[in-house]
Design a protein around this motif. Structure first.
Motif, PDB file in Angstrom:
ATOM      1  N   TYR A 185       1.305  -0.817   0.290  1.00 31.33           N
ATOM      2  CA  TYR A 185      -0.074  -0.013  -0.096  1.00 31.33           C
ATOM      3  C   TYR A 185       0.701   1.363  -0.060  1.00 31.33           C
ATOM      4  O   TYR A 185       0.320   2.357  -1.293  1.00 31.33           O
ATOM      5  CB  TYR A 185      -1.229  -0.253   0.831  1.00 31.33           C
TER       6      TYR A 185
ATOM      7  N   CYS B 235     -10.182  -1.345  -5.362  1.00 33.62           N
ATOM      8  CA  CYS B 235      -8.881  -1.571  -4.616  1.00 33.62           C
ATOM      9  C   CYS B 235      -8.515  -3.264  -4.233  1.00 33.62           C
ATOM     10  O   CYS B 235      -9.366  -3.300  -3.039  1.00 33.62           O
ATOM     11  CB  CYS B 235      -7.990  -1.088  -3.675  1.00 33.62           C
TER      12      CYS B 235
ATOM     13  N   ASP C 123     -19.338  -1.252   1.622  1.00 34.39           N
ATOM     14  CA  ASP C 123     -18.787  -2.736   1.970  1.00 34.39           C
ATOM     15  C   ASP C 123     -19.798  -3.211   2.706  1.00 34.39           C
ATOM     16  O   ASP C 123     -20.092  -2.308   3.206  1.00 34.39           O
ATOM     17  CB  ASP C 123     -17.107  -2.260   2.706  1.00 34.39           C
TER      18      ASP C 123
ATOM     19  N   ALA D 180     -20.477  -4.273  -4.276  1.00 28.93           N
ATOM     20  CA  ALA D 180     -20.738  -3.612  -5.271  1.00 28.93           C
ATOM     21  C   ALA D 180     -21.468  -4.222  -6.362  1.00 28.93           C
ATOM     22  O   ALA D 180     -21.601  -2.959  -7.504  1.00 28.93           O
ATOM     23  CB  ALA D 180     -18.831  -4.649  -5.680  1.00 28.93           C
TER      24      ALA D 180
ATOM     25  N   THR E  86     -19.178  -5.314   4.543  1.00 28.78           N
ATOM     26  CA  THR E  86     -18.847  -5.430   6.012  1.00 28.78           C
ATOM     27  C   THR E  86     -18.752  -4.790   7.258  1.00 28.78           C
ATOM     28  O   THR E  86     -18.304  -4.276   7.610  1.00 28.78           O
ATOM     29  CB  THR E  86     -16.903  -6.138   5.657  1.00 28.78           C
TER      30      THR E  86
ATOM     31  N   GLY F 217     -16.359  -1.561  -1.926  1.00 28.61           N
ATOM     32  CA  GLY F 217     -14.871  -2.528  -0.891  1.00 28.61           C
ATOM     33  C   GLY F 217     -14.274  -1.660  -0.103  1.00 28.61           C
ATOM     34  O   GLY F 217     -12.811  -1.959  -0.123  1.00 28.61           O
TER      35      GLY F 217
ATOM     36  N   GLN G  73      -9.116   3.036   3.993  1.00 29.31           N
ATOM     37  CA  GLN G  73      -7.896   4.405   3.725  1.00 29.31           C
ATOM     38  C   GLN G  73      -7.221   5.053   2.913  1.00 29.31           C
ATOM     39  O   GLN G  73      -7.280   6.312   3.084  1.00 29.31           O
ATOM     40  CB  GLN G  73      -6.822   3.263   4.321  1.00 29.31           C
TER      41      GLN G  73
HETATM   42  C1  LIG Z   1      -8.766  -6.424   0.494  1.00 31.30           C
HETATM   43  S1  LIG Z   1      -9.996  -5.779   1.519  1.00 31.30           S
HETATM   44  C2  LIG Z   1      -9.637  -4.426   0.219  1.00 31.30           C
HETATM   45  C3  LIG Z   1      -9.888  -3.459   1.308  1.00 31.30           C
HETATM   46  C4  LIG Z   1     -10.027  -1.911   0.522  1.00 31.30           C
HETATM   47  N1  LIG Z   1     -10.407  -1.363  -0.590  1.00 31.30           N
HETATM   48  C5  LIG Z   1      -8.582  -1.117   0.541  1.00 31.30           C
HETATM   49  O1  LIG Z   1      -8.052  -1.307  -0.560  1.00 31.30           O
HETATM   50  O2  LIG Z   1      -7.929  -1.092   2.331  1.00 31.30           O
HETATM   51  C6  LIG Z   1     -11.326  -6.363   0.751  1.00 31.30           C
HETATM   52  C7  LIG Z   1     -12.719  -5.370   0.882  1.00 31.30           C
HETATM   53  O3  LIG Z   1     -13.629  -6.336  -0.422  1.00 31.30           O
HETATM   54  C8  LIG Z   1     -14.721  -6.365   1.024  1.00 31.30           C
HETATM   55  N2  LIG Z   1     -15.817  -6.784   0.136  1.00 31.30           N
HETATM   56  C9  LIG Z   1     -16.619  -8.665   0.426  1.00 31.30           C
HETATM   57  N3  LIG Z   1     -17.032  -8.911  -0.799  1.00 31.30           N
HETATM   58  C10 LIG Z   1     -17.382  -7.973  -1.497  1.00 31.30           C
HETATM   59  C11 LIG Z   1     -18.850  -7.261  -2.552  1.00 31.30           C
HETATM   60  N4  LIG Z   1     -19.616  -8.699  -2.875  1.00 31.30           N
HETATM   61  N5  LIG Z   1     -18.664  -6.395  -2.518  1.00 31.30           N
HETATM   62  C12 LIG Z   1     -18.171  -5.402  -2.487  1.00 31.30           C
HETATM   63  N6  LIG Z   1     -16.833  -5.024  -1.370  1.00 31.30           N
HETATM   64  C13 LIG Z   1     -16.923  -6.587  -0.951  1.00 31.30           C
HETATM   65  C14 LIG Z   1     -15.177  -7.030   1.418  1.00 31.30           C
HETATM   66  O4  LIG Z   1     -16.087  -6.367   2.883  1.00 31.30           O
HETATM   67  C15 LIG Z   1     -13.380  -6.036   2.201  1.00 31.30           C
HETATM   68  O5  LIG Z   1     -13.735  -4.813   3.157  1.00 31.30           O
END
Ligand SMILES: C[S@@+](CC[C@H](N)C(=O)[O-])C[C@H]1O[C@@H](n2cnc3c(N)ncnc32)[C@H](O)[C@@H]1O
Length: 240
Positions: free
Chosen positions: A26, A109, A70, A93, A72, A48, A53
């Motif tokens: 990052y 991301c 998101d 999404a 979660t 998501g 951040q």
């Molecule tokens: C690897 S983390 C990345 C978080 C953020 N984008 C970052 O770069 O710090 C993946 C994120 O995708 C979210 N996620 C999982 N399934 C999803 C969906 N169907 N739609 C949107 N977000 C989702 C999770 O809750 C999680 O917060």
């Protein structure tokens, strides 16, 4: 158990290891690319968003309105506590709770590889972007990080090489990414992403495949020999 429960369970693992400066990929790669990609953006959506951040970064860069979504709740709770200006909503999404053509930048991301229906997600992203708006899309490199890929050090044949796992096969799996941390991952070929972007009027104008950054290799010396194999793929696309 729904597909989202592992993210609820392991949100703390993500927050501790990958946010607020904790992760070299990052700090050395993603943040600089987002800074550059968001230059001049006014209304930014982070799909998501996790604990927010990149949404906070968009706000610091001077956007007028930043929204993070998101599904979660444990991520959104941390995002709320960490503050910094963005508004947050609980959503997937594939069903973004925002009106058509409102944002001039969307960040996605390291998310689409966790979304079952990437076509529906990209259709939604396209819908909410203004004509001329930009998408900043980061993926675990779909070609070079296909399941079963990795560095091979063959002591019998005395060969070292990067093996690519089955590439053309769409693969849904639960991956143990750290001891006790099992998360859903979907591998799909790069064409599955690129052609869907094209189908929804998103024209790619930049692609980056950065080498693993020094800070990452310092923590994962086993990757040193594979330093020419990227882990990350970045695509910047513009809505026609
Ligand atoms: C690897 S983390 C990345 C978080 C953020 N984008 C970052 O770069 O710090 C993946 C994120 O995708 C979210 N996620 C999982 N399934 C999803 C969906 N169907 N739609 C949107 N977000 C989702 C999770 O809750 C999680 O917060």
């Amino acid at each position: 158990m729904s597909d989202l429960d592992p993210w609820e369970q392991h949100a703390g693992w993500w927050q501790e290891g990958f946010t607020e400066g904790a992760d070299p990929e990052y700090e050395e790669q993603i943040v600089p690319l987002v800074r550059h990609g968001l230059a001049g953006a006014c209304r930014v959506l982070d799909v998501g968003t996790g604990e927010g951040q990149l949404a906070r970064l968009a706000q610091r860069l001077g956007a007028d309105a930043v929204v993070g979504v998101d599904p979660t709740t444990a991520q959104l709770r941390a995002a709320g506590e960490r503050g910094g200006g963005p508004a947050y909503a609980r959503a997937v999404a594939t069903a973004l709770p925002v009106r058509d053509a409102w944002f001039d930048a969307v960040i996605v991301c390291l998310v689409l590889e966790h979304v079952d229906d990437h076509v529906a997600a990209i259709a939604e992203i396209s819908r909410v972007l203004q004509p001329g708006g930009r998408l900043l899309l980061f993926l675990n490199h779909p070609l070079l990080q296909a399941p079963g890929s990795g560095w091979i050090d063959d002591h019998i044949l005395e060969e070292q090489y990067w093996r690519i796992g089955p590439y053309l096969v769409e693969d849904h799996s639960m991956e143990e990414v750290a001891p006790g941390v099992v998360l859903p991952f979907i591998h799909r070929p790069l064409s599955g992403y690129v052609n869907t972007l094209i189908d929804y009027g998103l024209v790619i104008e930049r692609m980056e495949e950065p080498a693993p950054p020094a800070g990452f290799v310092a923590r994962a010396p086993e990757y040193e020999a594979a330093a020419t194999i990227p882990r990350l793929l970045y695509l910047r696309a513009r809505r026609t």
